[in-house]
Design a protein around this motif. Sequence first.
Motif, PDB file in Angstrom:
ATOM      1  N   TRP A 152       0.877  -1.172   0.000  1.00  0.00           N
ATOM      2  CA  TRP A 152       0.000   0.000   0.000  1.00  0.00           C
ATOM      3  C   TRP A 152       0.916   1.223   0.000  1.00  0.00           C
ATOM      4  O   TRP A 152       1.414   1.660   1.035  1.00  0.00           O
ATOM      5  CB  TRP A 152      -0.924  -0.011   1.211  1.00  0.00           C
ATOM      6  CG  TRP A 152      -1.786   1.216   1.297  1.00  0.00           C
ATOM      7  CD1 TRP A 152      -1.816   2.135   2.306  1.00  0.00           C
ATOM      8  CD2 TRP A 152      -2.727   1.672   0.324  1.00  0.00           C
ATOM      9  NE1 TRP A 152      -2.710   3.136   2.026  1.00  0.00           N
ATOM     10  CE2 TRP A 152      -3.290   2.871   0.805  1.00  0.00           C
ATOM     11  CE3 TRP A 152      -3.146   1.192  -0.927  1.00  0.00           C
ATOM     12  CZ2 TRP A 152      -4.253   3.582   0.093  1.00  0.00           C
ATOM     13  CZ3 TRP A 152      -4.101   1.900  -1.634  1.00  0.00           C
ATOM     14  CH2 TRP A 152      -4.645   3.079  -1.125  1.00  0.00           C
ATOM     15  N   TRP A 166       0.496   5.024   2.066  1.00  0.00           N
ATOM     16  CA  TRP A 166       0.341   4.934   3.513  1.00  0.00           C
ATOM     17  C   TRP A 166       0.690   6.232   4.228  1.00  0.00           C
ATOM     18  O   TRP A 166       0.266   6.457   5.358  1.00  0.00           O
ATOM     19  CB  TRP A 166       1.253   3.817   4.057  1.00  0.00           C
ATOM     20  CG  TRP A 166       2.699   4.022   3.769  1.00  0.00           C
ATOM     21  CD1 TRP A 166       3.376   3.650   2.638  1.00  0.00           C
ATOM     22  CD2 TRP A 166       3.651   4.691   4.602  1.00  0.00           C
ATOM     23  NE1 TRP A 166       4.694   4.034   2.710  1.00  0.00           N
ATOM     24  CE2 TRP A 166       4.890   4.676   3.917  1.00  0.00           C
ATOM     25  CE3 TRP A 166       3.584   5.288   5.857  1.00  0.00           C
ATOM     26  CZ2 TRP A 166       6.042   5.252   4.440  1.00  0.00           C
ATOM     27  CZ3 TRP A 166       4.733   5.859   6.392  1.00  0.00           C
ATOM     28  CH2 TRP A 166       5.938   5.835   5.685  1.00  0.00           C
ATOM     29  N   TYR A 167       1.427   7.124   3.565  1.00  0.00           N
ATOM     30  CA  TYR A 167       1.992   8.282   4.258  1.00  0.00           C
ATOM     31  C   TYR A 167       0.959   9.303   4.752  1.00  0.00           C
ATOM     32  O   TYR A 167       1.235  10.002   5.728  1.00  0.00           O
ATOM     33  CB  TYR A 167       3.047   8.971   3.376  1.00  0.00           C
ATOM     34  CG  TYR A 167       2.653   9.120   1.929  1.00  0.00           C
ATOM     35  CD1 TYR A 167       1.895  10.195   1.505  1.00  0.00           C
ATOM     36  CD2 TYR A 167       3.040   8.166   0.982  1.00  0.00           C
ATOM     37  CE1 TYR A 167       1.528  10.332   0.185  1.00  0.00           C
ATOM     38  CE2 TYR A 167       2.670   8.288  -0.355  1.00  0.00           C
ATOM     39  CZ  TYR A 167       1.920   9.366  -0.747  1.00  0.00           C
ATOM     40  OH  TYR A 167       1.545   9.494  -2.053  1.00  0.00           O
ATOM     41  N   TYR A 188       2.431   0.182   7.850  1.00  0.00           N
ATOM     42  CA  TYR A 188       2.936   1.108   6.841  1.00  0.00           C
ATOM     43  C   TYR A 188       2.596   0.649   5.424  1.00  0.00           C
ATOM     44  O   TYR A 188       1.436   0.652   5.040  1.00  0.00           O
ATOM     45  CB  TYR A 188       4.439   1.346   7.034  1.00  0.00           C
ATOM     46  CG  TYR A 188       4.764   1.719   8.462  1.00  0.00           C
ATOM     47  CD1 TYR A 188       4.263   2.894   9.025  1.00  0.00           C
ATOM     48  CD2 TYR A 188       5.528   0.877   9.274  1.00  0.00           C
ATOM     49  CE1 TYR A 188       4.527   3.220  10.346  1.00  0.00           C
ATOM     50  CE2 TYR A 188       5.795   1.206  10.601  1.00  0.00           C
ATOM     51  CZ  TYR A 188       5.286   2.381  11.127  1.00  0.00           C
ATOM     52  OH  TYR A 188       5.544   2.689  12.426  1.00  0.00           O
ATOM     53  N   ASN A 189       3.593   0.263   4.630  1.00  0.00           N
ATOM     54  CA  ASN A 189       3.320  -0.010   3.210  1.00  0.00           C
ATOM     55  C   ASN A 189       2.993  -1.475   2.916  1.00  0.00           C
ATOM     56  O   ASN A 189       2.855  -1.851   1.753  1.00  0.00           O
ATOM     57  CB  ASN A 189       4.511   0.414   2.345  1.00  0.00           C
ATOM     58  CG  ASN A 189       5.743  -0.439   2.610  1.00  0.00           C
ATOM     59  OD1 ASN A 189       5.929  -0.921   3.723  1.00  0.00           O
ATOM     60  ND2 ASN A 189       6.572  -0.620   1.599  1.00  0.00           N
ATOM     61  N   ARG A 231       0.112  -4.221   3.843  1.00  0.00           N
ATOM     62  CA  ARG A 231      -1.183  -4.431   4.502  1.00  0.00           C
ATOM     63  C   ARG A 231      -1.779  -5.758   4.034  1.00  0.00           C
ATOM     64  O   ARG A 231      -2.277  -5.867   2.919  1.00  0.00           O
ATOM     65  CB  ARG A 231      -2.158  -3.297   4.145  1.00  0.00           C
ATOM     66  CG  ARG A 231      -1.649  -1.892   4.441  1.00  0.00           C
ATOM     67  CD  ARG A 231      -1.560  -1.636   5.923  1.00  0.00           C
ATOM     68  NE  ARG A 231      -1.003  -0.323   6.215  1.00  0.00           N
ATOM     69  CZ  ARG A 231      -1.730   0.772   6.440  1.00  0.00           C
ATOM     70  NH1 ARG A 231      -3.048   0.711   6.379  1.00  0.00           N
ATOM     71  NH2 ARG A 231      -1.132   1.905   6.719  1.00  0.00           N
ATOM     72  N   GLN A 261      -3.896  -2.057  11.762  1.00  0.00           N
ATOM     73  CA  GLN A 261      -3.367  -0.718  11.913  1.00  0.00           C
ATOM     74  C   GLN A 261      -2.907  -0.536  13.355  1.00  0.00           C
ATOM     75  O   GLN A 261      -3.413  -1.203  14.265  1.00  0.00           O
ATOM     76  CB  GLN A 261      -4.403   0.348  11.569  1.00  0.00           C
ATOM     77  CG  GLN A 261      -5.569   0.408  12.546  1.00  0.00           C
ATOM     78  CD  GLN A 261      -6.501   1.563  12.250  1.00  0.00           C
ATOM     79  OE1 GLN A 261      -6.533   2.079  11.141  1.00  0.00           O
ATOM     80  NE2 GLN A 261      -7.278   1.961  13.228  1.00  0.00           N
ATOM     81  N   ALA A 271      -7.737  -0.288   2.886  1.00  0.00           N
ATOM     82  CA  ALA A 271      -6.749  -0.031   1.839  1.00  0.00           C
ATOM     83  C   ALA A 271      -6.934  -1.011   0.677  1.00  0.00           C
ATOM     84  O   ALA A 271      -6.876  -2.229   0.871  1.00  0.00           O
ATOM     85  CB  ALA A 271      -5.336  -0.165   2.409  1.00  0.00           C
ATOM     86  N   THR A 320      -5.425  -2.796  -1.493  1.00  0.00           N
ATOM     87  CA  THR A 320      -4.227  -3.478  -1.983  1.00  0.00           C
ATOM     88  C   THR A 320      -4.619  -4.489  -3.052  1.00  0.00           C
ATOM     89  O   THR A 320      -5.804  -4.820  -3.211  1.00  0.00           O
ATOM     90  CB  THR A 320      -3.525  -4.208  -0.835  1.00  0.00           C
ATOM     91  OG1 THR A 320      -4.418  -5.216  -0.331  1.00  0.00           O
ATOM     92  CG2 THR A 320      -3.156  -3.251   0.287  1.00  0.00           C
ATOM     93  N   GLU A 325      -9.074   7.015   9.836  1.00  0.00           N
ATOM     94  CA  GLU A 325      -8.619   5.689   9.420  1.00  0.00           C
ATOM     95  C   GLU A 325      -9.632   5.006   8.511  1.00  0.00           C
ATOM     96  O   GLU A 325      -9.311   4.011   7.861  1.00  0.00           O
ATOM     97  CB  GLU A 325      -8.326   4.813  10.644  1.00  0.00           C
ATOM     98  CG  GLU A 325      -9.537   4.282  11.379  1.00  0.00           C
ATOM     99  CD  GLU A 325     -10.063   5.231  12.445  1.00  0.00           C
ATOM    100  OE1 GLU A 325     -10.731   4.758  13.382  1.00  0.00           O
ATOM    101  OE2 GLU A 325      -9.826   6.457  12.337  1.00  0.00           O
ATOM    102  N   TYR A 359      -9.334   5.902   2.982  1.00  0.00           N
ATOM    103  CA  TYR A 359      -9.310   4.855   1.956  1.00  0.00           C
ATOM    104  C   TYR A 359     -10.455   4.963   0.940  1.00  0.00           C
ATOM    105  O   TYR A 359     -10.456   4.247  -0.055  1.00  0.00           O
ATOM    106  CB  TYR A 359      -9.376   3.475   2.624  1.00  0.00           C
ATOM    107  CG  TYR A 359      -8.243   3.227   3.582  1.00  0.00           C
ATOM    108  CD1 TYR A 359      -6.924   3.260   3.151  1.00  0.00           C
ATOM    109  CD2 TYR A 359      -8.484   2.978   4.932  1.00  0.00           C
ATOM    110  CE1 TYR A 359      -5.870   3.053   4.036  1.00  0.00           C
ATOM    111  CE2 TYR A 359      -7.443   2.760   5.820  1.00  0.00           C
ATOM    112  CZ  TYR A 359      -6.139   2.801   5.369  1.00  0.00           C
ATOM    113  OH  TYR A 359      -5.105   2.604   6.239  1.00  0.00           O
TER     114      TYR A 359
END
Length: 382
Positions: free
Chosen positions: A7, A10-11, A18-19, A21, A40, A68, A70, A99, A103
């Motif tokens: 993902w 993520w920033y 983080y990246n 998921r 998370q 997210a 993905t 949160e 997305y």
Amino acid sequence: MEQDWRWDFWYPLPLYPYNLRRTVRTEIVKDQIWAFDQLQGIFYVVVPIRMTVVKLEAGGLVVYAPIAPTAECLKLLRELTTVHGEVKYIILPTASGLEHKVYVAPFARHFQQAQVYVSPSQWSYPLNLPLSWLGFPRDRTHILPQDSSQTPFASEFDYAILEPINLGLGTFEEVAFYHRRSQTLLVTDIVLSIPDSPPAITQLDPYPLLFHAKEDAAHNPEDTPANRIKGWQRIVLFTFYFKPHALETLSLGAAWQNSFGAKERSPKTYFGLYPFQWQDHWRASFENLCRHGQLLVAPILQTLILKRSPQKVRYWVEKVSRWQFTRIVPCHFQAEIKATPAEFKQAFVFLDDQVPNPLPDQDFQLLKAIEHNLIKLKILPK
């Protein structure tokens, strides 16, 4: 395989993992409702975040609170669309849950025919920007009307909007959806149930569980079911109380000194820093909080948000309790909760100052201090 978990965006919300998921799909009601879980957290305090997918009777899917998107998540979802029809509606059921909100726009870009419905009192900080500036599709995004009969999915869903509660910098608002055919209530953050054992999504990588099973910096717990449970239960206490009464925190100097006894000193282990010391009664705190999986309103919501406007909350609870649901699917912790309207109402007894809160007051000390300071700084209204 890791490529499917990536993902890269993520920033905007830099939370662990983080990246990467991973996604776990669970069937809640056969051929009708599915839960998609990801993780998370921060400092290895990790909890599930959940998207719920519901099949429409006429074909097609409703997505409640996207996660997210993905490659793995989309693959699991498209396995459902192949059988049950395309995603028709995407629901953002909260105004305050970043949160969940973060997305929706990227998720909607993968389903160009889906209509997006959002709770009414959307806001952003530090600038209150239009949704289209936040990436929401301009021509496909709609505000949920107060009257649920005015939506294209009204034949299958009722919903109730909790009127916005002023939090100073923004508002708290949540929309509970009731799926009549399966007698299922969908909620975001407002109620949940805590399992004794770590959920499946947390066990794909047990490192966070074992990190919080440690007794000190030098302790390196074995990967056993008992240690995974121990770590999970301590994570729960961190999540809900930030600093429960059974936890003592070491000074930075003491934590740094102890870190030299750690078997591994790397970024992954925070260079051996472990500034926590758990007292023997921490399990009692967990059991008081969990209460054998009973419905719970998170202490953070109790203290900082819902008590600011008890009449609005009571009115909303009464409205939701008129529906004849037999299960609740929240966006966090236990995926499926067997619960009745009476049990739902019971979870909100903390709103009555004449009824003792079943949760121990000593665990609320930090939350009450936070509330006091936010009010003093005029960030949070009285």
